[in-house]
Motif scaffolding. Structure first.
Motif, PDB file in Angstrom:
ATOM      1  N   THR A  48      52.809 -15.738 -57.582  1.00  0.00           N
ATOM      2  CA  THR A  48      51.902 -15.666 -56.436  1.00  0.00           C
ATOM      3  C   THR A  48      51.301 -17.050 -56.188  1.00  0.00           C
ATOM      4  O   THR A  48      51.230 -17.890 -57.091  1.00  0.00           O
ATOM      5  CB  THR A  48      50.757 -14.663 -56.688  1.00  0.00           C
ATOM      6  OG1 THR A  48      49.950 -15.133 -57.766  1.00  0.00           O
ATOM      7  CG2 THR A  48      51.289 -13.265 -56.962  1.00  0.00           C
ATOM      8  N   LYS A  49      50.847 -17.268 -54.961  1.00  0.00           N
ATOM      9  CA  LYS A  49      50.251 -18.556 -54.602  1.00  0.00           C
ATOM     10  C   LYS A  49      49.046 -18.861 -55.490  1.00  0.00           C
ATOM     11  O   LYS A  49      48.880 -19.977 -55.963  1.00  0.00           O
ATOM     12  CB  LYS A  49      49.848 -18.561 -53.131  1.00  0.00           C
ATOM     13  CG  LYS A  49      49.219 -19.878 -52.691  1.00  0.00           C
ATOM     14  CD  LYS A  49      48.697 -19.823 -51.274  1.00  0.00           C
ATOM     15  CE  LYS A  49      48.051 -21.110 -50.827  1.00  0.00           C
ATOM     16  NZ  LYS A  49      47.154 -21.753 -51.765  1.00  0.00           N
ATOM     17  N   ASN A  50      48.202 -17.863 -55.725  1.00  0.00           N
ATOM     18  CA  ASN A  50      47.009 -18.102 -56.545  1.00  0.00           C
ATOM     19  C   ASN A  50      47.369 -18.448 -57.983  1.00  0.00           C
ATOM     20  O   ASN A  50      46.695 -19.257 -58.615  1.00  0.00           O
ATOM     21  CB  ASN A  50      46.063 -16.908 -56.498  1.00  0.00           C
ATOM     22  CG  ASN A  50      45.307 -16.842 -55.182  1.00  0.00           C
ATOM     23  OD1 ASN A  50      45.382 -17.756 -54.367  1.00  0.00           O
ATOM     24  ND2 ASN A  50      44.598 -15.763 -54.961  1.00  0.00           N
ATOM     25  N   PHE A  51      48.436 -17.828 -58.533  1.00  0.00           N
ATOM     26  CA  PHE A  51      48.871 -18.178 -59.882  1.00  0.00           C
ATOM     27  C   PHE A  51      49.346 -19.637 -59.883  1.00  0.00           C
ATOM     28  O   PHE A  51      48.963 -20.422 -60.747  1.00  0.00           O
ATOM     29  CB  PHE A  51      49.994 -17.249 -60.340  1.00  0.00           C
ATOM     30  CG  PHE A  51      50.403 -17.480 -61.771  1.00  0.00           C
ATOM     31  CD1 PHE A  51      49.865 -16.715 -62.781  1.00  0.00           C
ATOM     32  CD2 PHE A  51      51.320 -18.467 -62.114  1.00  0.00           C
ATOM     33  CE1 PHE A  51      50.231 -16.923 -64.112  1.00  0.00           C
ATOM     34  CE2 PHE A  51      51.690 -18.681 -63.426  1.00  0.00           C
ATOM     35  CZ  PHE A  51      51.134 -17.907 -64.427  1.00  0.00           C
ATOM     36  N   GLU A  52      50.173 -20.010 -58.906  1.00  0.00           N
ATOM     37  CA  GLU A  52      50.642 -21.392 -58.820  1.00  0.00           C
ATOM     38  C   GLU A  52      49.480 -22.363 -58.677  1.00  0.00           C
ATOM     39  O   GLU A  52      49.467 -23.419 -59.300  1.00  0.00           O
ATOM     40  CB  GLU A  52      51.622 -21.567 -57.657  1.00  0.00           C
ATOM     41  CG  GLU A  52      52.984 -20.982 -57.941  1.00  0.00           C
ATOM     42  CD  GLU A  52      54.013 -21.342 -56.873  1.00  0.00           C
ATOM     43  OE1 GLU A  52      53.649 -21.934 -55.829  1.00  0.00           O
ATOM     44  OE2 GLU A  52      55.199 -21.040 -57.095  1.00  0.00           O
ATOM     45  N   ASP A  53      48.481 -21.989 -57.854  1.00  0.00           N
ATOM     46  CA  ASP A  53      47.322 -22.868 -57.658  1.00  0.00           C
ATOM     47  C   ASP A  53      46.580 -23.124 -58.968  1.00  0.00           C
ATOM     48  O   ASP A  53      46.045 -24.214 -59.185  1.00  0.00           O
ATOM     49  CB  ASP A  53      46.368 -22.287 -56.618  1.00  0.00           C
ATOM     50  CG  ASP A  53      46.923 -22.376 -55.197  1.00  0.00           C
ATOM     51  OD1 ASP A  53      47.920 -23.105 -54.975  1.00  0.00           O
ATOM     52  OD2 ASP A  53      46.368 -21.697 -54.311  1.00  0.00           O
ATOM     53  N   CYS A  54      46.564 -22.143 -59.863  1.00  0.00           N
ATOM     54  CA  CYS A  54      45.897 -22.309 -61.159  1.00  0.00           C
ATOM     55  C   CYS A  54      46.650 -23.284 -62.069  1.00  0.00           C
ATOM     56  O   CYS A  54      46.067 -23.866 -62.979  1.00  0.00           O
ATOM     57  CB  CYS A  54      45.749 -20.960 -61.859  1.00  0.00           C
ATOM     58  SG  CYS A  54      44.566 -19.862 -61.059  1.00  0.00           S
ATOM     59  N   ARG A  56      48.563 -25.937 -60.816  1.00  0.00           N
ATOM     60  CA  ARG A  56      48.679 -27.254 -60.175  1.00  0.00           C
ATOM     61  C   ARG A  56      47.800 -28.294 -60.859  1.00  0.00           C
ATOM     62  O   ARG A  56      46.646 -28.038 -61.176  1.00  0.00           O
ATOM     63  CB  ARG A  56      48.310 -27.180 -58.702  1.00  0.00           C
ATOM     64  CG  ARG A  56      49.341 -26.478 -57.876  1.00  0.00           C
ATOM     65  CD  ARG A  56      49.004 -26.474 -56.391  1.00  0.00           C
ATOM     66  NE  ARG A  56      49.912 -25.586 -55.697  1.00  0.00           N
ATOM     67  CZ  ARG A  56      51.175 -25.883 -55.414  1.00  0.00           C
ATOM     68  NH1 ARG A  56      51.664 -27.070 -55.749  1.00  0.00           N
ATOM     69  NH2 ARG A  56      51.957 -25.023 -54.813  1.00  0.00           N
ATOM     70  N   PHE A  66      42.698 -18.701 -67.253  1.00  0.00           N
ATOM     71  CA  PHE A  66      42.204 -18.333 -65.930  1.00  0.00           C
ATOM     72  C   PHE A  66      42.402 -16.842 -65.707  1.00  0.00           C
ATOM     73  O   PHE A  66      43.282 -16.220 -66.271  1.00  0.00           O
ATOM     74  CB  PHE A  66      42.882 -19.147 -64.821  1.00  0.00           C
ATOM     75  CG  PHE A  66      44.378 -19.126 -64.838  1.00  0.00           C
ATOM     76  CD1 PHE A  66      45.087 -18.171 -64.118  1.00  0.00           C
ATOM     77  CD2 PHE A  66      45.089 -20.076 -65.557  1.00  0.00           C
ATOM     78  CE1 PHE A  66      46.472 -18.157 -64.132  1.00  0.00           C
ATOM     79  CE2 PHE A  66      46.475 -20.065 -65.566  1.00  0.00           C
ATOM     80  CZ  PHE A  66      47.173 -19.109 -64.853  1.00  0.00           C
ATOM     81  N   LEU A  68      42.954 -13.657 -62.986  1.00  0.00           N
ATOM     82  CA  LEU A  68      43.511 -13.325 -61.685  1.00  0.00           C
ATOM     83  C   LEU A  68      43.184 -11.878 -61.358  1.00  0.00           C
ATOM     84  O   LEU A  68      43.351 -10.994 -62.200  1.00  0.00           O
ATOM     85  CB  LEU A  68      45.037 -13.499 -61.672  1.00  0.00           C
ATOM     86  CG  LEU A  68      45.583 -14.923 -61.723  1.00  0.00           C
ATOM     87  CD1 LEU A  68      47.100 -14.900 -61.819  1.00  0.00           C
ATOM     88  CD2 LEU A  68      45.142 -15.732 -60.516  1.00  0.00           C
ATOM     89  N   ASP A  72      46.360 -10.810 -56.966  1.00  0.00           N
ATOM     90  CA  ASP A  72      46.912 -12.155 -57.167  1.00  0.00           C
ATOM     91  C   ASP A  72      47.809 -12.245 -58.393  1.00  0.00           C
ATOM     92  O   ASP A  72      48.420 -13.279 -58.632  1.00  0.00           O
ATOM     93  CB  ASP A  72      45.782 -13.171 -57.307  1.00  0.00           C
ATOM     94  CG  ASP A  72      44.956 -13.286 -56.046  1.00  0.00           C
ATOM     95  OD1 ASP A  72      45.547 -13.235 -54.948  1.00  0.00           O
ATOM     96  OD2 ASP A  72      43.722 -13.403 -56.144  1.00  0.00           O
ATOM     97  N   ASP A 136      43.527  -6.337 -63.257  1.00  0.00           N
ATOM     98  CA  ASP A 136      43.044  -7.715 -63.317  1.00  0.00           C
ATOM     99  C   ASP A 136      43.484  -8.265 -64.669  1.00  0.00           C
ATOM    100  O   ASP A 136      43.472  -7.542 -65.670  1.00  0.00           O
ATOM    101  CB  ASP A 136      41.518  -7.765 -63.226  1.00  0.00           C
ATOM    102  CG  ASP A 136      40.990  -7.276 -61.881  1.00  0.00           C
ATOM    103  OD1 ASP A 136      41.762  -7.252 -60.908  1.00  0.00           O
ATOM    104  OD2 ASP A 136      39.794  -6.922 -61.818  1.00  0.00           O
TER     105      ASP A 136
END
Length: 155
Positions: A48-54, A56, A66, A68, A72, A136
């Motif tokens: 997911t985008k949010n996982f990738e954002d974590c 980066r 982190f 989620l 997410d 979660d």
């Protein structure tokens, strides 16, 4: 630029260890159990985008924990992924138990895991949602290696 200093970003292949816990702290999965790190490619749609954002900006050697939200992580359960199958579709002597995970053959030859949710003399309820859908989760990641994928241009 040395391999160790590459930051995780688009078009990166990431090798990492992770521990996955539910929000109550119970263990759900870990790559450390069999000492087999996971390999992920940023931007390939598997995360997911949010996982990738974590991930980066992290580099080899970094550790990060982190949380989620379910949406997410593995998504929310989809009622369309629950099927009611005729009991005759299963071997008569199959020991079907609620909670067990079975592989179901797909037309393309692959297997899709399904969780047996209910068994009656006439039908079997199978849930094809991810087992952690609706949960979660907390990820504890340790980045082992970061490489640019071949599609990225280098200076």
């Amino acid at each position: 630029m040395s391999v160790e200093s590459i930051q995780i970003g688009d078009n990166c292949e990431v090798i990492l260890h992770f521990d996955l816990k539910l929000s109550d702290g119970s263990a759900a999965d870990s790559t450390r159990v069999n000492n087999k790190p996971a390999k992920m490619v940023m931007g390939d749609g598997s995360l997911t985008k949010n996982f990738e954002d974590c991930l980066r900006g992290l580099t080899a050697g970094d550790r990060k924990e982190f949380s989620l939200a379910a949406v997410d992580a593995f998504g929310m359960p989809n009622p369309d992924n629950i099927y009611y199958l005729d009991r005759t579709k299963f071997d008569a002597d199959a020991d079907l138990q609620e909670g067990m995970i079975m592989g179901f053959a797909q037309p393309d030859g692959s297997e899709l895991p399904g969780i047996i949710r209910a068994v009656s003399p006439l039908s079997v309820t199978v849930d094809f949602n991810h087992p952690l859908a609706g949960q979660d989760v907390v990820f504890d990641v340790e980045i082992i290696e970061v490489r640019h994928t071949e599609g990225e241009l280098k200076d």
